[in-house]
Structure formats: C-alpha cells, structure tokens
Design an enzyme around this catalytic site. Structure first.
Site, PDB file in Angstrom:
ATOM      1  CG  ASP A 112      -2.291   0.612   0.905  1.00  0.00           C
ATOM      2  OD1 ASP A 112      -2.349   1.855   0.865  1.00  0.00           O
ATOM      3  OD2 ASP A 112      -3.266  -0.128   0.716  1.00  0.00           O
ATOM      4  CG  HIS A 336      -5.261   3.908   0.801  1.00  0.00           C
ATOM      5  ND1 HIS A 336      -4.871   2.620   0.554  1.00  0.00           N
ATOM      6  CD2 HIS A 336      -6.538   4.003   0.355  1.00  0.00           C
ATOM      7  CE1 HIS A 336      -5.856   1.954  -0.017  1.00  0.00           C
ATOM      8  NE2 HIS A 336      -6.887   2.777  -0.153  1.00  0.00           N
ATOM      9  CB  SER A 526      -9.115   0.696  -0.451  1.00  0.00           C
ATOM     10  OG  SER A 526      -8.630   0.927  -1.728  1.00  0.00           O
TER      11      SER A 526
END
Length: 1333
Positions: A112, A336, A526
């Site tokens: 990620d 994220h 996600s």
C-alpha cells in the site's frame, strides 16, 4: 476525576414573532441530553428550573397557554460496531468463541502507501509484541545515494549540500568512514502534507520577512517622491539612478511574491556503522547541527522510528542496502495504508470495538505507492515488494498479503507484474487479497489485480450494512444493506467472475499521524479487502493453533463456499456472497485433508483461453458451443527449487466430479474425472429465450465423494442479452422507460447494440415529484477488444429533479454492445419515480478513429448521418508533438534489491533525451510504445524524470501520460526514461525508443472547413453550418493552416494534434469529438539572396581564416591567447572584431563566475584592468559614435545598398557596446581596489560617463550589457537594480553562481527571508547529479 452523572431535560420549542428588521429568529426551546458532573447537578437543575419559569412567563405574556410536549427519545447507545464493522461477517462472535485465534502467530504484508507504526492501534499486537515488524519503501522514492564517503576533519565532515556537519562525540564509528547523501523531504511528503508544510513555512518563514520588507521599500519610495521628485521634477543622473533603485526594490519584492515557490528544504544525511548496526542521521536543522537531527538504526533490527520534524508528524524509519551505498528513508505517500492496516489488524486493548479484524497479527509494510507520482503504484515497486516477500520468507512465514491498489488493464492473460504476483502465491503459499476496484456500477469493471492471468487472488467487493449507515455515514434513515453503488462489478473482460466475495467497504479507523487526526472515515473496496485479509489471518491463526494444514487455494475455496449469499444483490457485485468467517473456519477444519487442498484449477474457455465464459449476445443469437479445458495446478514450495516434492502429489491426484448448473439455458456434461492432465469439455449456451438484460450462471464441480464441502471449482458464465432497438422510425433510435420506481441502491441496466452509424447518445431523465431530489450514478460503457473498461465510458453522478430534465451525453461506437446503468445512489434516502430515455444520434466520418492530415494536403472526410442532423464542423489543433530519439542509452544490472530469487537479475535501461522549449508552455512526455500499460505490460516498469539545464528535477511520470503535465519555462531540458526487465536482450531493443514531448500551443489553430475541393484549394466560401439527412453522404475538406500559423520551430517528423467535431448541438459537441493529427513538412527553404559582386576565392579564404581565428580567440587562455591575438592583428589590421574577441577571452561577458561579490574585492590586478581599458578604448575610438547615432535614428534608408549598410552599422554598434561594457567592468574592478576617496571619485566620474555612452546605444537588460549592469549596481550598492538584472539572467540562463550573487544582494538589503529561501533551495535547484529512479 469527578464521577459523571447523566441528566436529561427538554425545553418546549416556540418561535417568537420578531419584527421584520430583526436579522435573527429567537428559538425559545430545544431538547438536550447532557452528561454533567454529579457535584454540579443541583446547580444545573436550579438554572434549568429558573429558565423554565421564565419561559412560562413569556408564554403567558404572549397569550399562549401552557402545554407539555412528550419527551423526545434519545438513543445514547452509539452503534459503535458500525464504525469498524465486524458483526456482519461473524468476526465478533468468532473472536468471542476463539479469543486466541485473533491473528497471533500470523504476518500480514500490506502492499500500500505505507503504514505508520506510531498510529494508534498499530503499536503492539494483542500479545504485546511490536505490531509493524518490517517497513520498506519499494518505490525508490525515499532512496538516498550514500556512495560518497567523507573523513572527519576538525570534528566535521562536508555534506552533499556543502554544509559543515558537526559529528557528535557520542557517536561510535569504528571504521571512521562517514557516508553522506541528501534527502528532499518534499519528494517524500504526500500531497496534502506537502501543502500543509508549504503553508506553515510561508506563514512563519516568508511572510514575517516579506510583508515588512514590502512596507519599508514602498515607504522609502514614497518619501523620495515626496522629498525629491515633487520638489524638483528634473532629476540629476544620480537622483534618477536612486529613483530607479527604489522602484526596483518594490518591483523585485512584488515579483518575488508572485513567483513565490517553496521547493522545500534539503537535509543532509550521514550514514555510518556503529559496529553492530547501520545508523543514519538526518540533519533536519539544515545547518549542520547533527546533534539535534534524527538518529535512527535499521528498522528491521532496532524497530526505531521518529517524526521527520515536529510540524510534519511524518513517521520515518530507515533501511540500508548494498553495504551502505543506498540509504532508504521510509515514509508514507498517503494515509491509505495506515487505515488499511488498522482495519486488518489494529489493536486497542481498552476499546475492543476499535480493534481490527485480526488484532493479534503482525504487519509488514511494503510501500508500492510513489509520492513522486501522487501515490500511484509502479511496476518497479510491485516487483520489488514481491521480491521482499520472497526474501523475508527465508526467515519468517508471511501468511497474507493485502493489496488495496490496482488499475484497469487492457487485457488480463499476460503481463510481467501479474506473473510475479502469481509466483508469490503459487510458490510461497501466500494468500493474496485484493480490492476489486471502485469503478461500478457497470459490469466488467473489476480492476487488475484481481484480473490477472491466473484467478488465484481473492478479489473483494464493498458491502454496506445498516449499522454502517447509522454509525459511520450518519444517515437519517436506513436503506437496505447491499453492495455500494460504486463497487466494481464482475465479470472480468475474459469472463472470470473477478470478485470472490464482499466485505464491509467502509470504516472509521486509525490514520497516519501526519493527518493530525487519530481516525478517519474512509470507504471503498480498499477497506473491504483488509477486512478479508484480517479474517484470513484469524483463520490461519486458528489453523496453526490446531496444527492443521492449508494452502492459499484451500483458503480461497473455503471463503467462497462458506460465504453468505445475498439474494437481493447481483452475483457480479458479491461474488460468492458476504464473508462468513465462522463457516469458513468450520470448512477449513473439516476438509483440511482433502486431496484438492493444495490444488487450484486453471480454466481455458473458448478460443481465447479465457478464465470464464462471457457472451455479449446479438439479437437472435444462435446456440453456442464453447470448449472448456480444466487443468489442475499444484502448490509448489520455494525451498524445493526442482519441485521434487510435488511429483508424488501430481501422480496420486484424481477426483471424480459432478458438474451441476441450475440455468436451463446452459448444457454441460454431468460428470468429469480429473487427474494431473488437461481435461476438455464442451458447454452449450442457448441464450435465444433469455429476456433482455444480464444473466449469470455457473457450472459447479462437486467431488462426488463429498459434495458437502462445496464446489472444487466453478465455470462462471455471463450472458448479456440486448434489447431490440427500432431503426425504421424517422426519429432518432431510442429506448424509453416510464414510471420507474427507484429505491436507494436500485440499479437499472440496459444492453443495446448501438446502431452502426451512431456516434453519440443522450440520456434524458426526469421526475414529476417536486418534493424530492434523486441522486443517481450514471454509467455508460462499451467493451472494445484489447481495451480496458475505462477506454470508452462515461461515469457521472447527477441530480434528478422536477425543475428540468437531466441530460447526459456520451460517446458511442457503432455496432458494439452498450451498457447503460442508472443507479440510484445507495445513500440517497427515499423512493423516486422517474422517466428516462436513451436516444442515439450520429455523424459518422469515414476516416476511422483519427483524421490524419499533412501540412501539404487537404483533409478529406465523407460524413454520414444516422438521422437528420444539424452540422457545424469545427477543427482545432491544440498541441505540438515533436518526437525525440535518445542522445544516450545505458543498460546496467540493478542491486541486490532487484534480484528475483533465487538469482534472476533485473536490468535497467536509462535513455536520455534532450529538447528545447522556445516559450513557456505545458508539457507531457509520452512513451507511445509503453504507455497506458502497467499490470499487462511485458516490461516491469517505465518511469521518466524531467530535469532543467541545472539538473533540477521538474516532474516525474510513469505509464499513464494523461495524469502528468508540467509547466516549463523557456530553456533546455533533459528527460531520463527508466525501463526495467530481467532480459537484457529485450531492453536492448528499446535503446533507440522515441519519445513524444507534447506541448500545448499558445493559441489553438483553427482549420477551415469547405464542402468542395475547389473551394478548399482556393480558399473560397467556407462551410459553417448545414444539415445532413439519413442515407446521404456529405464530403468535407479541411484545409491546413498557412505556414505563418504553424510553429516555426516544428520541423519534419513533428505533428500538431487536436480534435474535430461535426455536430451543431452543444450537448453533442461535448462528447462527439474525434482526434486530429497534422504531420508537418520541413519548414520553407529560402535561397540566400544573390550577390552581384561575387567574392574571389582568395577573399573567401581570408574571410574564413578570420572567422576561424575570431571563433577560437575567446576560448584560449594565457600565452596562447596573446600569441593568436597578435597574429590575427598582424594578418587583419584594423579588424575591430579581433579586439572584441580578445576582450571576450580575457573577460567573458557571459561567464557567471566572473560576476562581482558583495563583500569581496575583485581578484585581478590593476595592470590587468588597465590593459582591458586600453584595448576597449581602441575599439571605442575607431567608431564614430555621432555617425552611428545618426544612422540608428534614421527612420527610412532609401539607399540601394541599405541592407548592407545596416548590417555594417549593427556590427559597429555591437562592437561598441562590447567595448564599453568591458571597459566599464574594468573600471568597476579598479574602483573596488581604489586606495582613497579621490581615486574613487575620479573612477566614479569615468563610470558615469561610460554608462551614459552605453545607454545611448542599448540598455542594461541587453544580453551583451547585463553583466556590466550587475557590476555597475554592485559597485554603487544599488542592490535592487542588481537583483532585477540578476533575475533576468536567471530567467534566461540559470546558474548557481548567479543565485549566490542574488543571495548576497538580498542580505545587503536585509531581506533575510529571501536569502534563506534561495539558500535553502540551492541543493535542489543546482544538484551535483541526477536523482535515482
């Protein structure tokens, strides 16, 4: 702490009538529910009683009788389980039942944007161990070149920036070698953090100096104008210069504010080995104070991390590679990855509702997003992350990979990155969980991965529950649970289902500290993927505790066969259904010994060897026979290089399968016996009786000996049945639906074979409900061969009201199936009845996908119409696209980080391109052969880095050129392109790879349209508007622009590009545009004018010899210069150019190193200056200045040889300007070394006279005079004028030397903020070399 008690009270609501001129409304009553300290409860109750009494009095005064409202119920039990949902998938009950199966003894690798080990919930596991055990930045964004070695001198070393770095005495370094490098933090920061830091720096470092400086400069100018100019309008030469100086200061400061650009600080890095571990110090003080910097050891060993600065809160750690040659500074390119990690494995011992799915699991953070690309993943990062998983598998078991990243591939049966991903699963036994994408609601929008060559990854879609709606999204009413409207749907382009299952696609979870938050709501697939990844970790934790075997194949099969199927959700949106961890665990513990545990089945369907069956049917489709080949694939062991251990399993494997399908329109064999060999069957599809719309079926293969364990594999089948479209009506073809009831989340799909001549469509939608607004996600899409789903689509969120119809145009391709999806947004509460139509129009040209023209020919187009259509052709060229070949190309093996185990070396090709920008414009480099491909590319990566002439990094881009554009000023630029592969031979084929550097034109160039060729050739009557009926053809001719409009810099091989459209309707022109390219010929060649007095060969020889000598004179030095000067004077007496060339050799007028310093005397002798003056005077005296001025003042010269005279006079002027400038710089140097005031006064007079003479013929901004202008300003301490001139030099030809002179001038004026900004930017703007990829 004072105990808290709860008190509830209500106040009657009454609005008191207020006079019209009052601008507020008094609310007399409100209901509250407060938690108050017990000690103050009585106090508050008394106040409330008094307020109630007062309200009663006011009510009585208003003539309103007393009333009592019922208590409004207030729910104080916050639905915390909806913030980070786990009940829906059974995680809460599973962990209550098996508290020790919480992911402990498992490792999750997070592919990620990077995980923050300092974030809440990510510090320790449920067993008290470090949560984030490894942390690597695989993108290369944080790489620091530390190949430079320094030795300590007087307790200091010199950093790459040139700063003196004081080594603390407490540091241990047995080798005595200190490696140095430089870190550019703004390249490491995420976009939002960079913006925040720029705002902070501007407020605290810039504004505090800039605003007072502007005020002071303006005040001095105003005082001068009031005290001097107002009293004596006719200023002396000195006063004029002073006024010019004061004006220059104001102007310089104003321009500095306009051009303010904070490129960020630069931090020296020092790397050393303390005898046990590598350690690195980052000098965040930016002044050499290493004691106050960040000192960290390798994260793998020390687990040390720190914030880069107190203001950014960016958690960094370090790794060291290649024996100290590379320092890797690990940050995060967004928050994220931290959010994803918290969902998967966050741990809050005191607040279990905040826990992730597997709070006992450990995390490995592998950053695949690149901050230089705005967090975009790259092929290099993905491959490097896979290599890291392989390497770490030697010392630990990595159980799960979560990858909440992906793009859309043009095809899925090939690609280097996909092959390496498959290797990680097939040889290293890692369960790989991926997000499906957020590009719904149209079908076939699953991204890559999971859409790679082998369907072995666990693709996850996004689900929203009622608890999520109430808690996370604060909806005032709950809708039906289901898939999010934007969640990508299957199937893949080749028929594979794509989604294995769904999980909650939103959560309030921890985020990185640099956001200045502790948690945040984020949604998307996600967020669904880490939920499943955490569940897999928990399942593996239980299996390890029970010592039961498993594989990534059995794990995926168990998840699918145990999922809760949602009958109200489409199969393409949910796969096998909603995750059910308890049933999955039962499946894994019950069927762990089945022979197919370590086996997956590869499907090859049809002639394209697809992973499923995907039929986009035509009207009256006949039955189809499709061949399907099933072949088992066995799990390998990376420690068994020759796969000897698999042989026994391959020999013994066999299964008798029953094939079952519930769909009556699918026929398949009833049984199949499989062994370690491909087995082929034939499947028949008969879609003729299917109604219009999408249809799904699957052929499930059950082991006849144990059907309870569910299918061993499935053959997914999707059929899209089009609805008929009437084409015989004179009106535009359309479909229409009236009175359609839309609930929240309702999706209406229409599949239409677009009419052959249609080029655009329009969706018209309206409602008669005046009280409601419908929010809809509209998605139109056509799948074209070898093109991704994003290549031909329109996706837009719209509002539908009763006020006016909503119109949405979209482009279409004729004779290809179109899907039109109308989805009421899942969070749009309430029902809505709406009408809608989809109408098709068309103006179809005959040139295919693009109109290609040349500057020497007409662009002929034959146009047809679907129905009667109004025309208004328009064509514009907007970009110049010159093509460049590499000026240099090198292939080299990369380091140990880039070796695929066991020993596959990756090579890197670096091509270098140089180009010139004649005028400031937007630029986008395009590598046509490689662009728009990542997962499907046969090459590992492609990244370009763009530099200016000083090697300052201007922009970085990768495979998707439409995402990257940079504004460049006039100048020379270098583009470096990096491509990687493990085959050197393949890279050698790209060593002459051309690159297009797309540049926006200053103004679009419009092409004229004509309806006949004669009119186009002669520039006659243009075609502006008209109409075209169906069945007719209209020829159009586009004339190329004349040569004056074409860019003169563009030569043969260049092209101008733009677009053209034909429709008159404004709605259509937005989408019905066609690409246009115009190839340019060579620029016009004009022969030199003929000379009647042709020179004799002897004269030609003398002129050539003279030019040769004059060209070389400025390049010579010392005795050689003197010798050639004397020889040239002897051969060509009276040649002024010889003196000028000699002056250039002695004192270059363009060398920035020879510019003056503010506090240093000139490093030349008096004799040297006098010689310069003497030679300059020789030139000055030989030129009749009065005569030259008279000629320059002449408006019109009618003499027959006027051109030759003008050329001679311009040469004279040039020589005179050069001589005056060289004499002036020599006088400035003499003044700087003058012994006394009398000598300085005398030189001042000479300088004023010299400047007065020079200004008769040019000004100080002239390229020949500007350096002398700087000398003059420095000599008389006119720093504002000096800065203005230096800025112009920088604009034309930037250099470090000029920047340093600017810094000196800033400091002379006390403008420390400008000096600090420029000083700090020096290492960025003038680096020693190019940055690593």
């Amino acid at each position: 702490m004072t105990a808290l008690g709860r008190i509830s009270y209500h106040i009657l609501i009454k609005v008191k009538r207020i006079p019209i001129d009052t601008n507020f409304v008094r609310a007399k009553c409100m209901t509250l529910n407060c938690v108050l300290p017990d000690i103050d409860k009585k106090f508050y109750q008394n106040i409330l009683a008094e307020q109630s009494e007062q309200e009663q009095k006011e009510n009585n005064n208003d003539g309103i009788g007393s009333s009592k409202m019922a208590d409004v119920p207030i729910d104080c039990d916050f639905p915390v389980w909806g913030l980070l949902p786990k009940k829906e998938t059974g995680v809460v009950s599973f962990l209550n039942k098996y508290p020790e199966y919480d992911g402990r003894d498992t490792v999750i690798a997070i592919f990620d944007s990077g995980v923050d080990p300092a974030a809440e919930g990510l510090k320790v596991t449920s067993t008290g161990e470090t949560k984030v055990i490894e942390r690597f930045d695989c993108s290369g964004c944080g790489d620091v070149d530390t190949s430079t070695v320094r030795k300590v001198v007087d307790g200091c070393i010199t950093g790459i920036t040139g700063r003196k770095l004081k080594i603390p005495e407490s540091w241990k370094n047995p080798s005595g070698s200190w490696r140095v490098g430089v870190l550019y933090p703004f390249s490491l920061y995420p976009t939002k953090l960079k913006e925040r830091m720029q705002e902070h720096r501007k407020e605290h470092l810039w504004d505090v100096g800039q605003k007072p400086a502007v005020a002071e400069a303006t005040k001095k100018l105003q005082e001068f104008e009031a005290d001097v100019v107002a009293k004596n309008p006719t200023l002396s030469a000195e006063d004029k210069l002073l006024k010019e100086e004061l004006e220059a200061r104001v102007e310089v400061l104003q321009n500095a504010e306009k051009k303010y650009n904070d490129v960020g600080p630069t931090y020296d890095c020092v790397l050393f080995h303390d005898g046990e571990v590598w350690r690195a110090c980052i000098d965040t003080s930016a002044n050499g104070d290493l004691e106050s910097g960040i000192l960290l050891g390798e994260y793998s060993i020390t687990k040390e991390h720190a914030h880069l600065t107190p203001f950014d809160e960016m958690t960094i750690s370090i790794n060291v590679h290649d024996e100290g040659l590379t320092l890797e500074v690990v940050g995060m390119c967004s928050t994220h990855g931290t959010h994803v990690a918290a969902i998967a494995a966050g741990y809050f011992p005191d607040e279990p509702d905040k826990n992730g799915v597997a709070p006992g699991a450990k995390i490995i953070s592998l950053t695949i997003g690149d901050s230089r690309l705005g967090s975009m993943e790259t092929g290099s990062a993905l491959v490097r992350a896979c290599i890291k998983v392989m390497e770490l598998s030697k010392t630990m078991k990595i159980d799960v990979i979560n990858m909440s990243y992906g793009e859309h591939a043009h095809w899925s049966n090939a690609g280097r990155v996909g092959d390496i991903i498959s290797t990680v699963v097939n040889r290293y036994g890692v369960s790989w969980v991926v997000s499906a994408g957020n590009h719904g609601p149209a079908l076939a929008t699953v991204g890559a991965p999971p859409d790679i060559a082998q369907p072995i990854l666990i693709g996850v879609g996004a689900y929203v529950s009622c608890d999520m709606m109430a808690a996370a999204y604060s909806m005032r009413a709950r809708a039906a649970p289901g898939a999010f409207s934007w969640s990508s749907r299957g199937p893949c382009a080749d028929g594979a289902l794509g989604l294995a299952l769904v999980a909650p696609g939103g959560a309030v979870a921890s985020v990185a500290r640099f956001t200045l938050r502790n948690s945040q709501l984020m949604n998307g697939t996600s967020m669904a993927a880490p939920h499943v990844a955490g569940a897999v970790a928990a399942l593996i934790s239980g299996l390890k505790a029970k010592e039961l075997p498993y594989s990534p194949y059995s794990m995926k099969r168990a998840l699918q066969n145990s999922a809760t199927y949602l009958s109200h959700v489409e199969p393409w949106a949910q796969g096998s259904g909603l995750l059910n961890i308890e049933k999955a665990f039962d499946h894994l513990t019950t069927y762990y010994s089945q022979p197919e545990r370590d086996v997956t089945f590869n499907l090859q369907c049809g002639t394209n060897n697809a992973k499923g069956i995907f039929l986009r049917a035509r009207i009256d489709e006949t039955p189809k026979d499709i061949g399907v080949t099933i072949e088992p694939q066995f799990l390998q062991d990376h420690t068994d290089a020759e796969n000897v251990g698999v042989i026994g399993k391959q020999i013994s494997f066999g299964a008798r399968l029953a094939l079952a399908c519930a769909a009556p329109w699918v026929s398949a064999p009833a049984h199949l016996h499989v062994m370690n060999a491909p087995r082929a069957v034939t499947v028949r599809l008969d879609p003729a009786a299917l109604p219009p719309g999408p249809h799904y079926a699957s052929i499930n293969a059950y082991d006849v000996s144990c059907i309870e364990k569910g299918p061993l594999f499935q053959i997914p089948i999707t059929v899209l049945q089009p609805q008929p479209l009437a084409l015989t009506s004179p009106a535009a073809p359309q479909i229409s639906s009236k009175g359609v009831l839309f609930h929240p989340g309702t999706i209406k799909r229409h599949f239409i074979i677009v009419p052959p001549d249609a080029t655009w469509g329009v969706l018209k939608m309206q409602t008669e409900d005046v009280e409601k607004t419908g929010r809809f996600l509209i998605h139109t899409m056509q799948l074209l061969p070898r093109k991704s789903c994003r290549s031909h689509e329109t996706q837009k969120m719209v509002n539908v009201t009763a006020e006016a119809p909503m119109l949405l145009p979209f482009q279409v391709v004729g004779n290809v199936m179109l899907e039109v999806v109308i989805a009421k947004y899942w969070a749009n509460i309430g029902d809505l009845v709406a009408d809608y139509t989809v109408e098709f129009h068309g103006l179809k040209p005959d040139f295919g996908q693009r109109l290609h023209m040349s500057s020497g020919a007409l662009g002929a187009v034959l146009l047809s119409a679907l129905r009667l259509q109004e025309l208004q052709p328009s064509a514009q060229l907007k970009y110049s696209e010159p093509v460049y070949r590499p000026t240099d190309s090198k292939i080299s093996p990369l380091t140990s980080r880039d070796v695929i185990p066991p020993a596959k070396q990756i090579y890197q090709l670096v091509n270098t391109y140089t180009f010139h920008i004649a005028k400031a414009t937007d630029v986008s480099p395009i590598v046509s052969m490689l662009c728009d491909m990542l997962y499907e590319s046969e090459f590992e990566s492609q990244m370009w880095m763009l530099y200016n002439s000083c090697k300052q990094l201007m922009a970085v881009g990768d495979a998707y050129p439409s995402k990257y554009s940079v504004k460049l000023e006039k100048g020379e630029y270098t583009l470096r392109l990096g491509v990687r592969h493990d085959s050197r031979t393949l890279l050698e084929r790209l060593q002459e790879l051309p690159v297009v550097v797309q540049q926006r034109l200053p103004q679009p160039i419009t092409l004229d349209a004509y309806c006949s060729q004669p009119q186009a050739l002669t520039g006659g009557k243009k075609f502006t508007t008209g109409s075209l009926a169906s069945g007719n053809l209209l020829p159009l001719y586009f004339a190329p622009p004349n040569s004056e409009k074409l860019c003169r810099a563009a030569g043969g091989g260049h092209a101008l590009t733009g677009s053209l459209s034909f429709a008159r309707c404004e709605v259509a022109r937005k989408v019905d545009a066609w690409p246009l390219a115009l190839a340019l010929c060579e620029p016009p060649r004009r022969a030199p004018p003929r000379r009647d007095d042709k020179p004799k060969p002897h004269d030609d020889y003398r002129d050539a010899a003279k030019e040769f000598a004059l060209t070389w004179l400025p390049k010579l030095e010392g005795d050689k210069l003197e010798q050639v000067y004397e020889e040239t004077l002897e051969k060509f007496p009276g040649c002024l150019a010889t003196h000028v060339a000699y002056l250039h050799g002695v004192d270059s007028p363009t060398d920035p190193k020879k510019l003056p310093h503010a506090n240093q005397e000139p490093d030349v002798t008096t004799a040297w200056c006098e010689q310069l003056i003497t030679i300059s005077d020789k030139v000055i005296k030989q030129i009749d200045q009065e005569k030259l001025l008279a000629f320059l003042g002449m408006k019109n010269d009618v003499r027959p040889d006027a051109a030759k005279i003008k050329q001679d006079q311009e040469k004279q002027r040039g020589y005179l300007v050069e001589a005056l400038c060289r004499k002036g710089t020599a006088l400035c140097r003499l003044r700087g070394a003058a012994p006394g005031a009398a000598a300085r006064d005398k030189l001042d007079d000479a300088l004023h006279a010299n400047l007065a003479d020079l200004l008769k013929f040019t000004d100080l901004t002239d390229a020949k005079a500007i350096h002398y202008g700087v000398w003059h300003c420095f000599t008389f301490k006119h720093w504002g004028r000096a800065i203005k001139l230096l800025n112009k030099i920088q604009d034309d030809r930037p250099s470090r030397e000029v920047e340093e002179r600017l810094i000196e001038a800033y400091r002379q004026l006390g403008w420390e903020h400008l000096a600090a900004l420029s000083q700090g930017a020096l290492p960025i703007r003038y680096p020693a070399g190019y940055r690593p990829f």
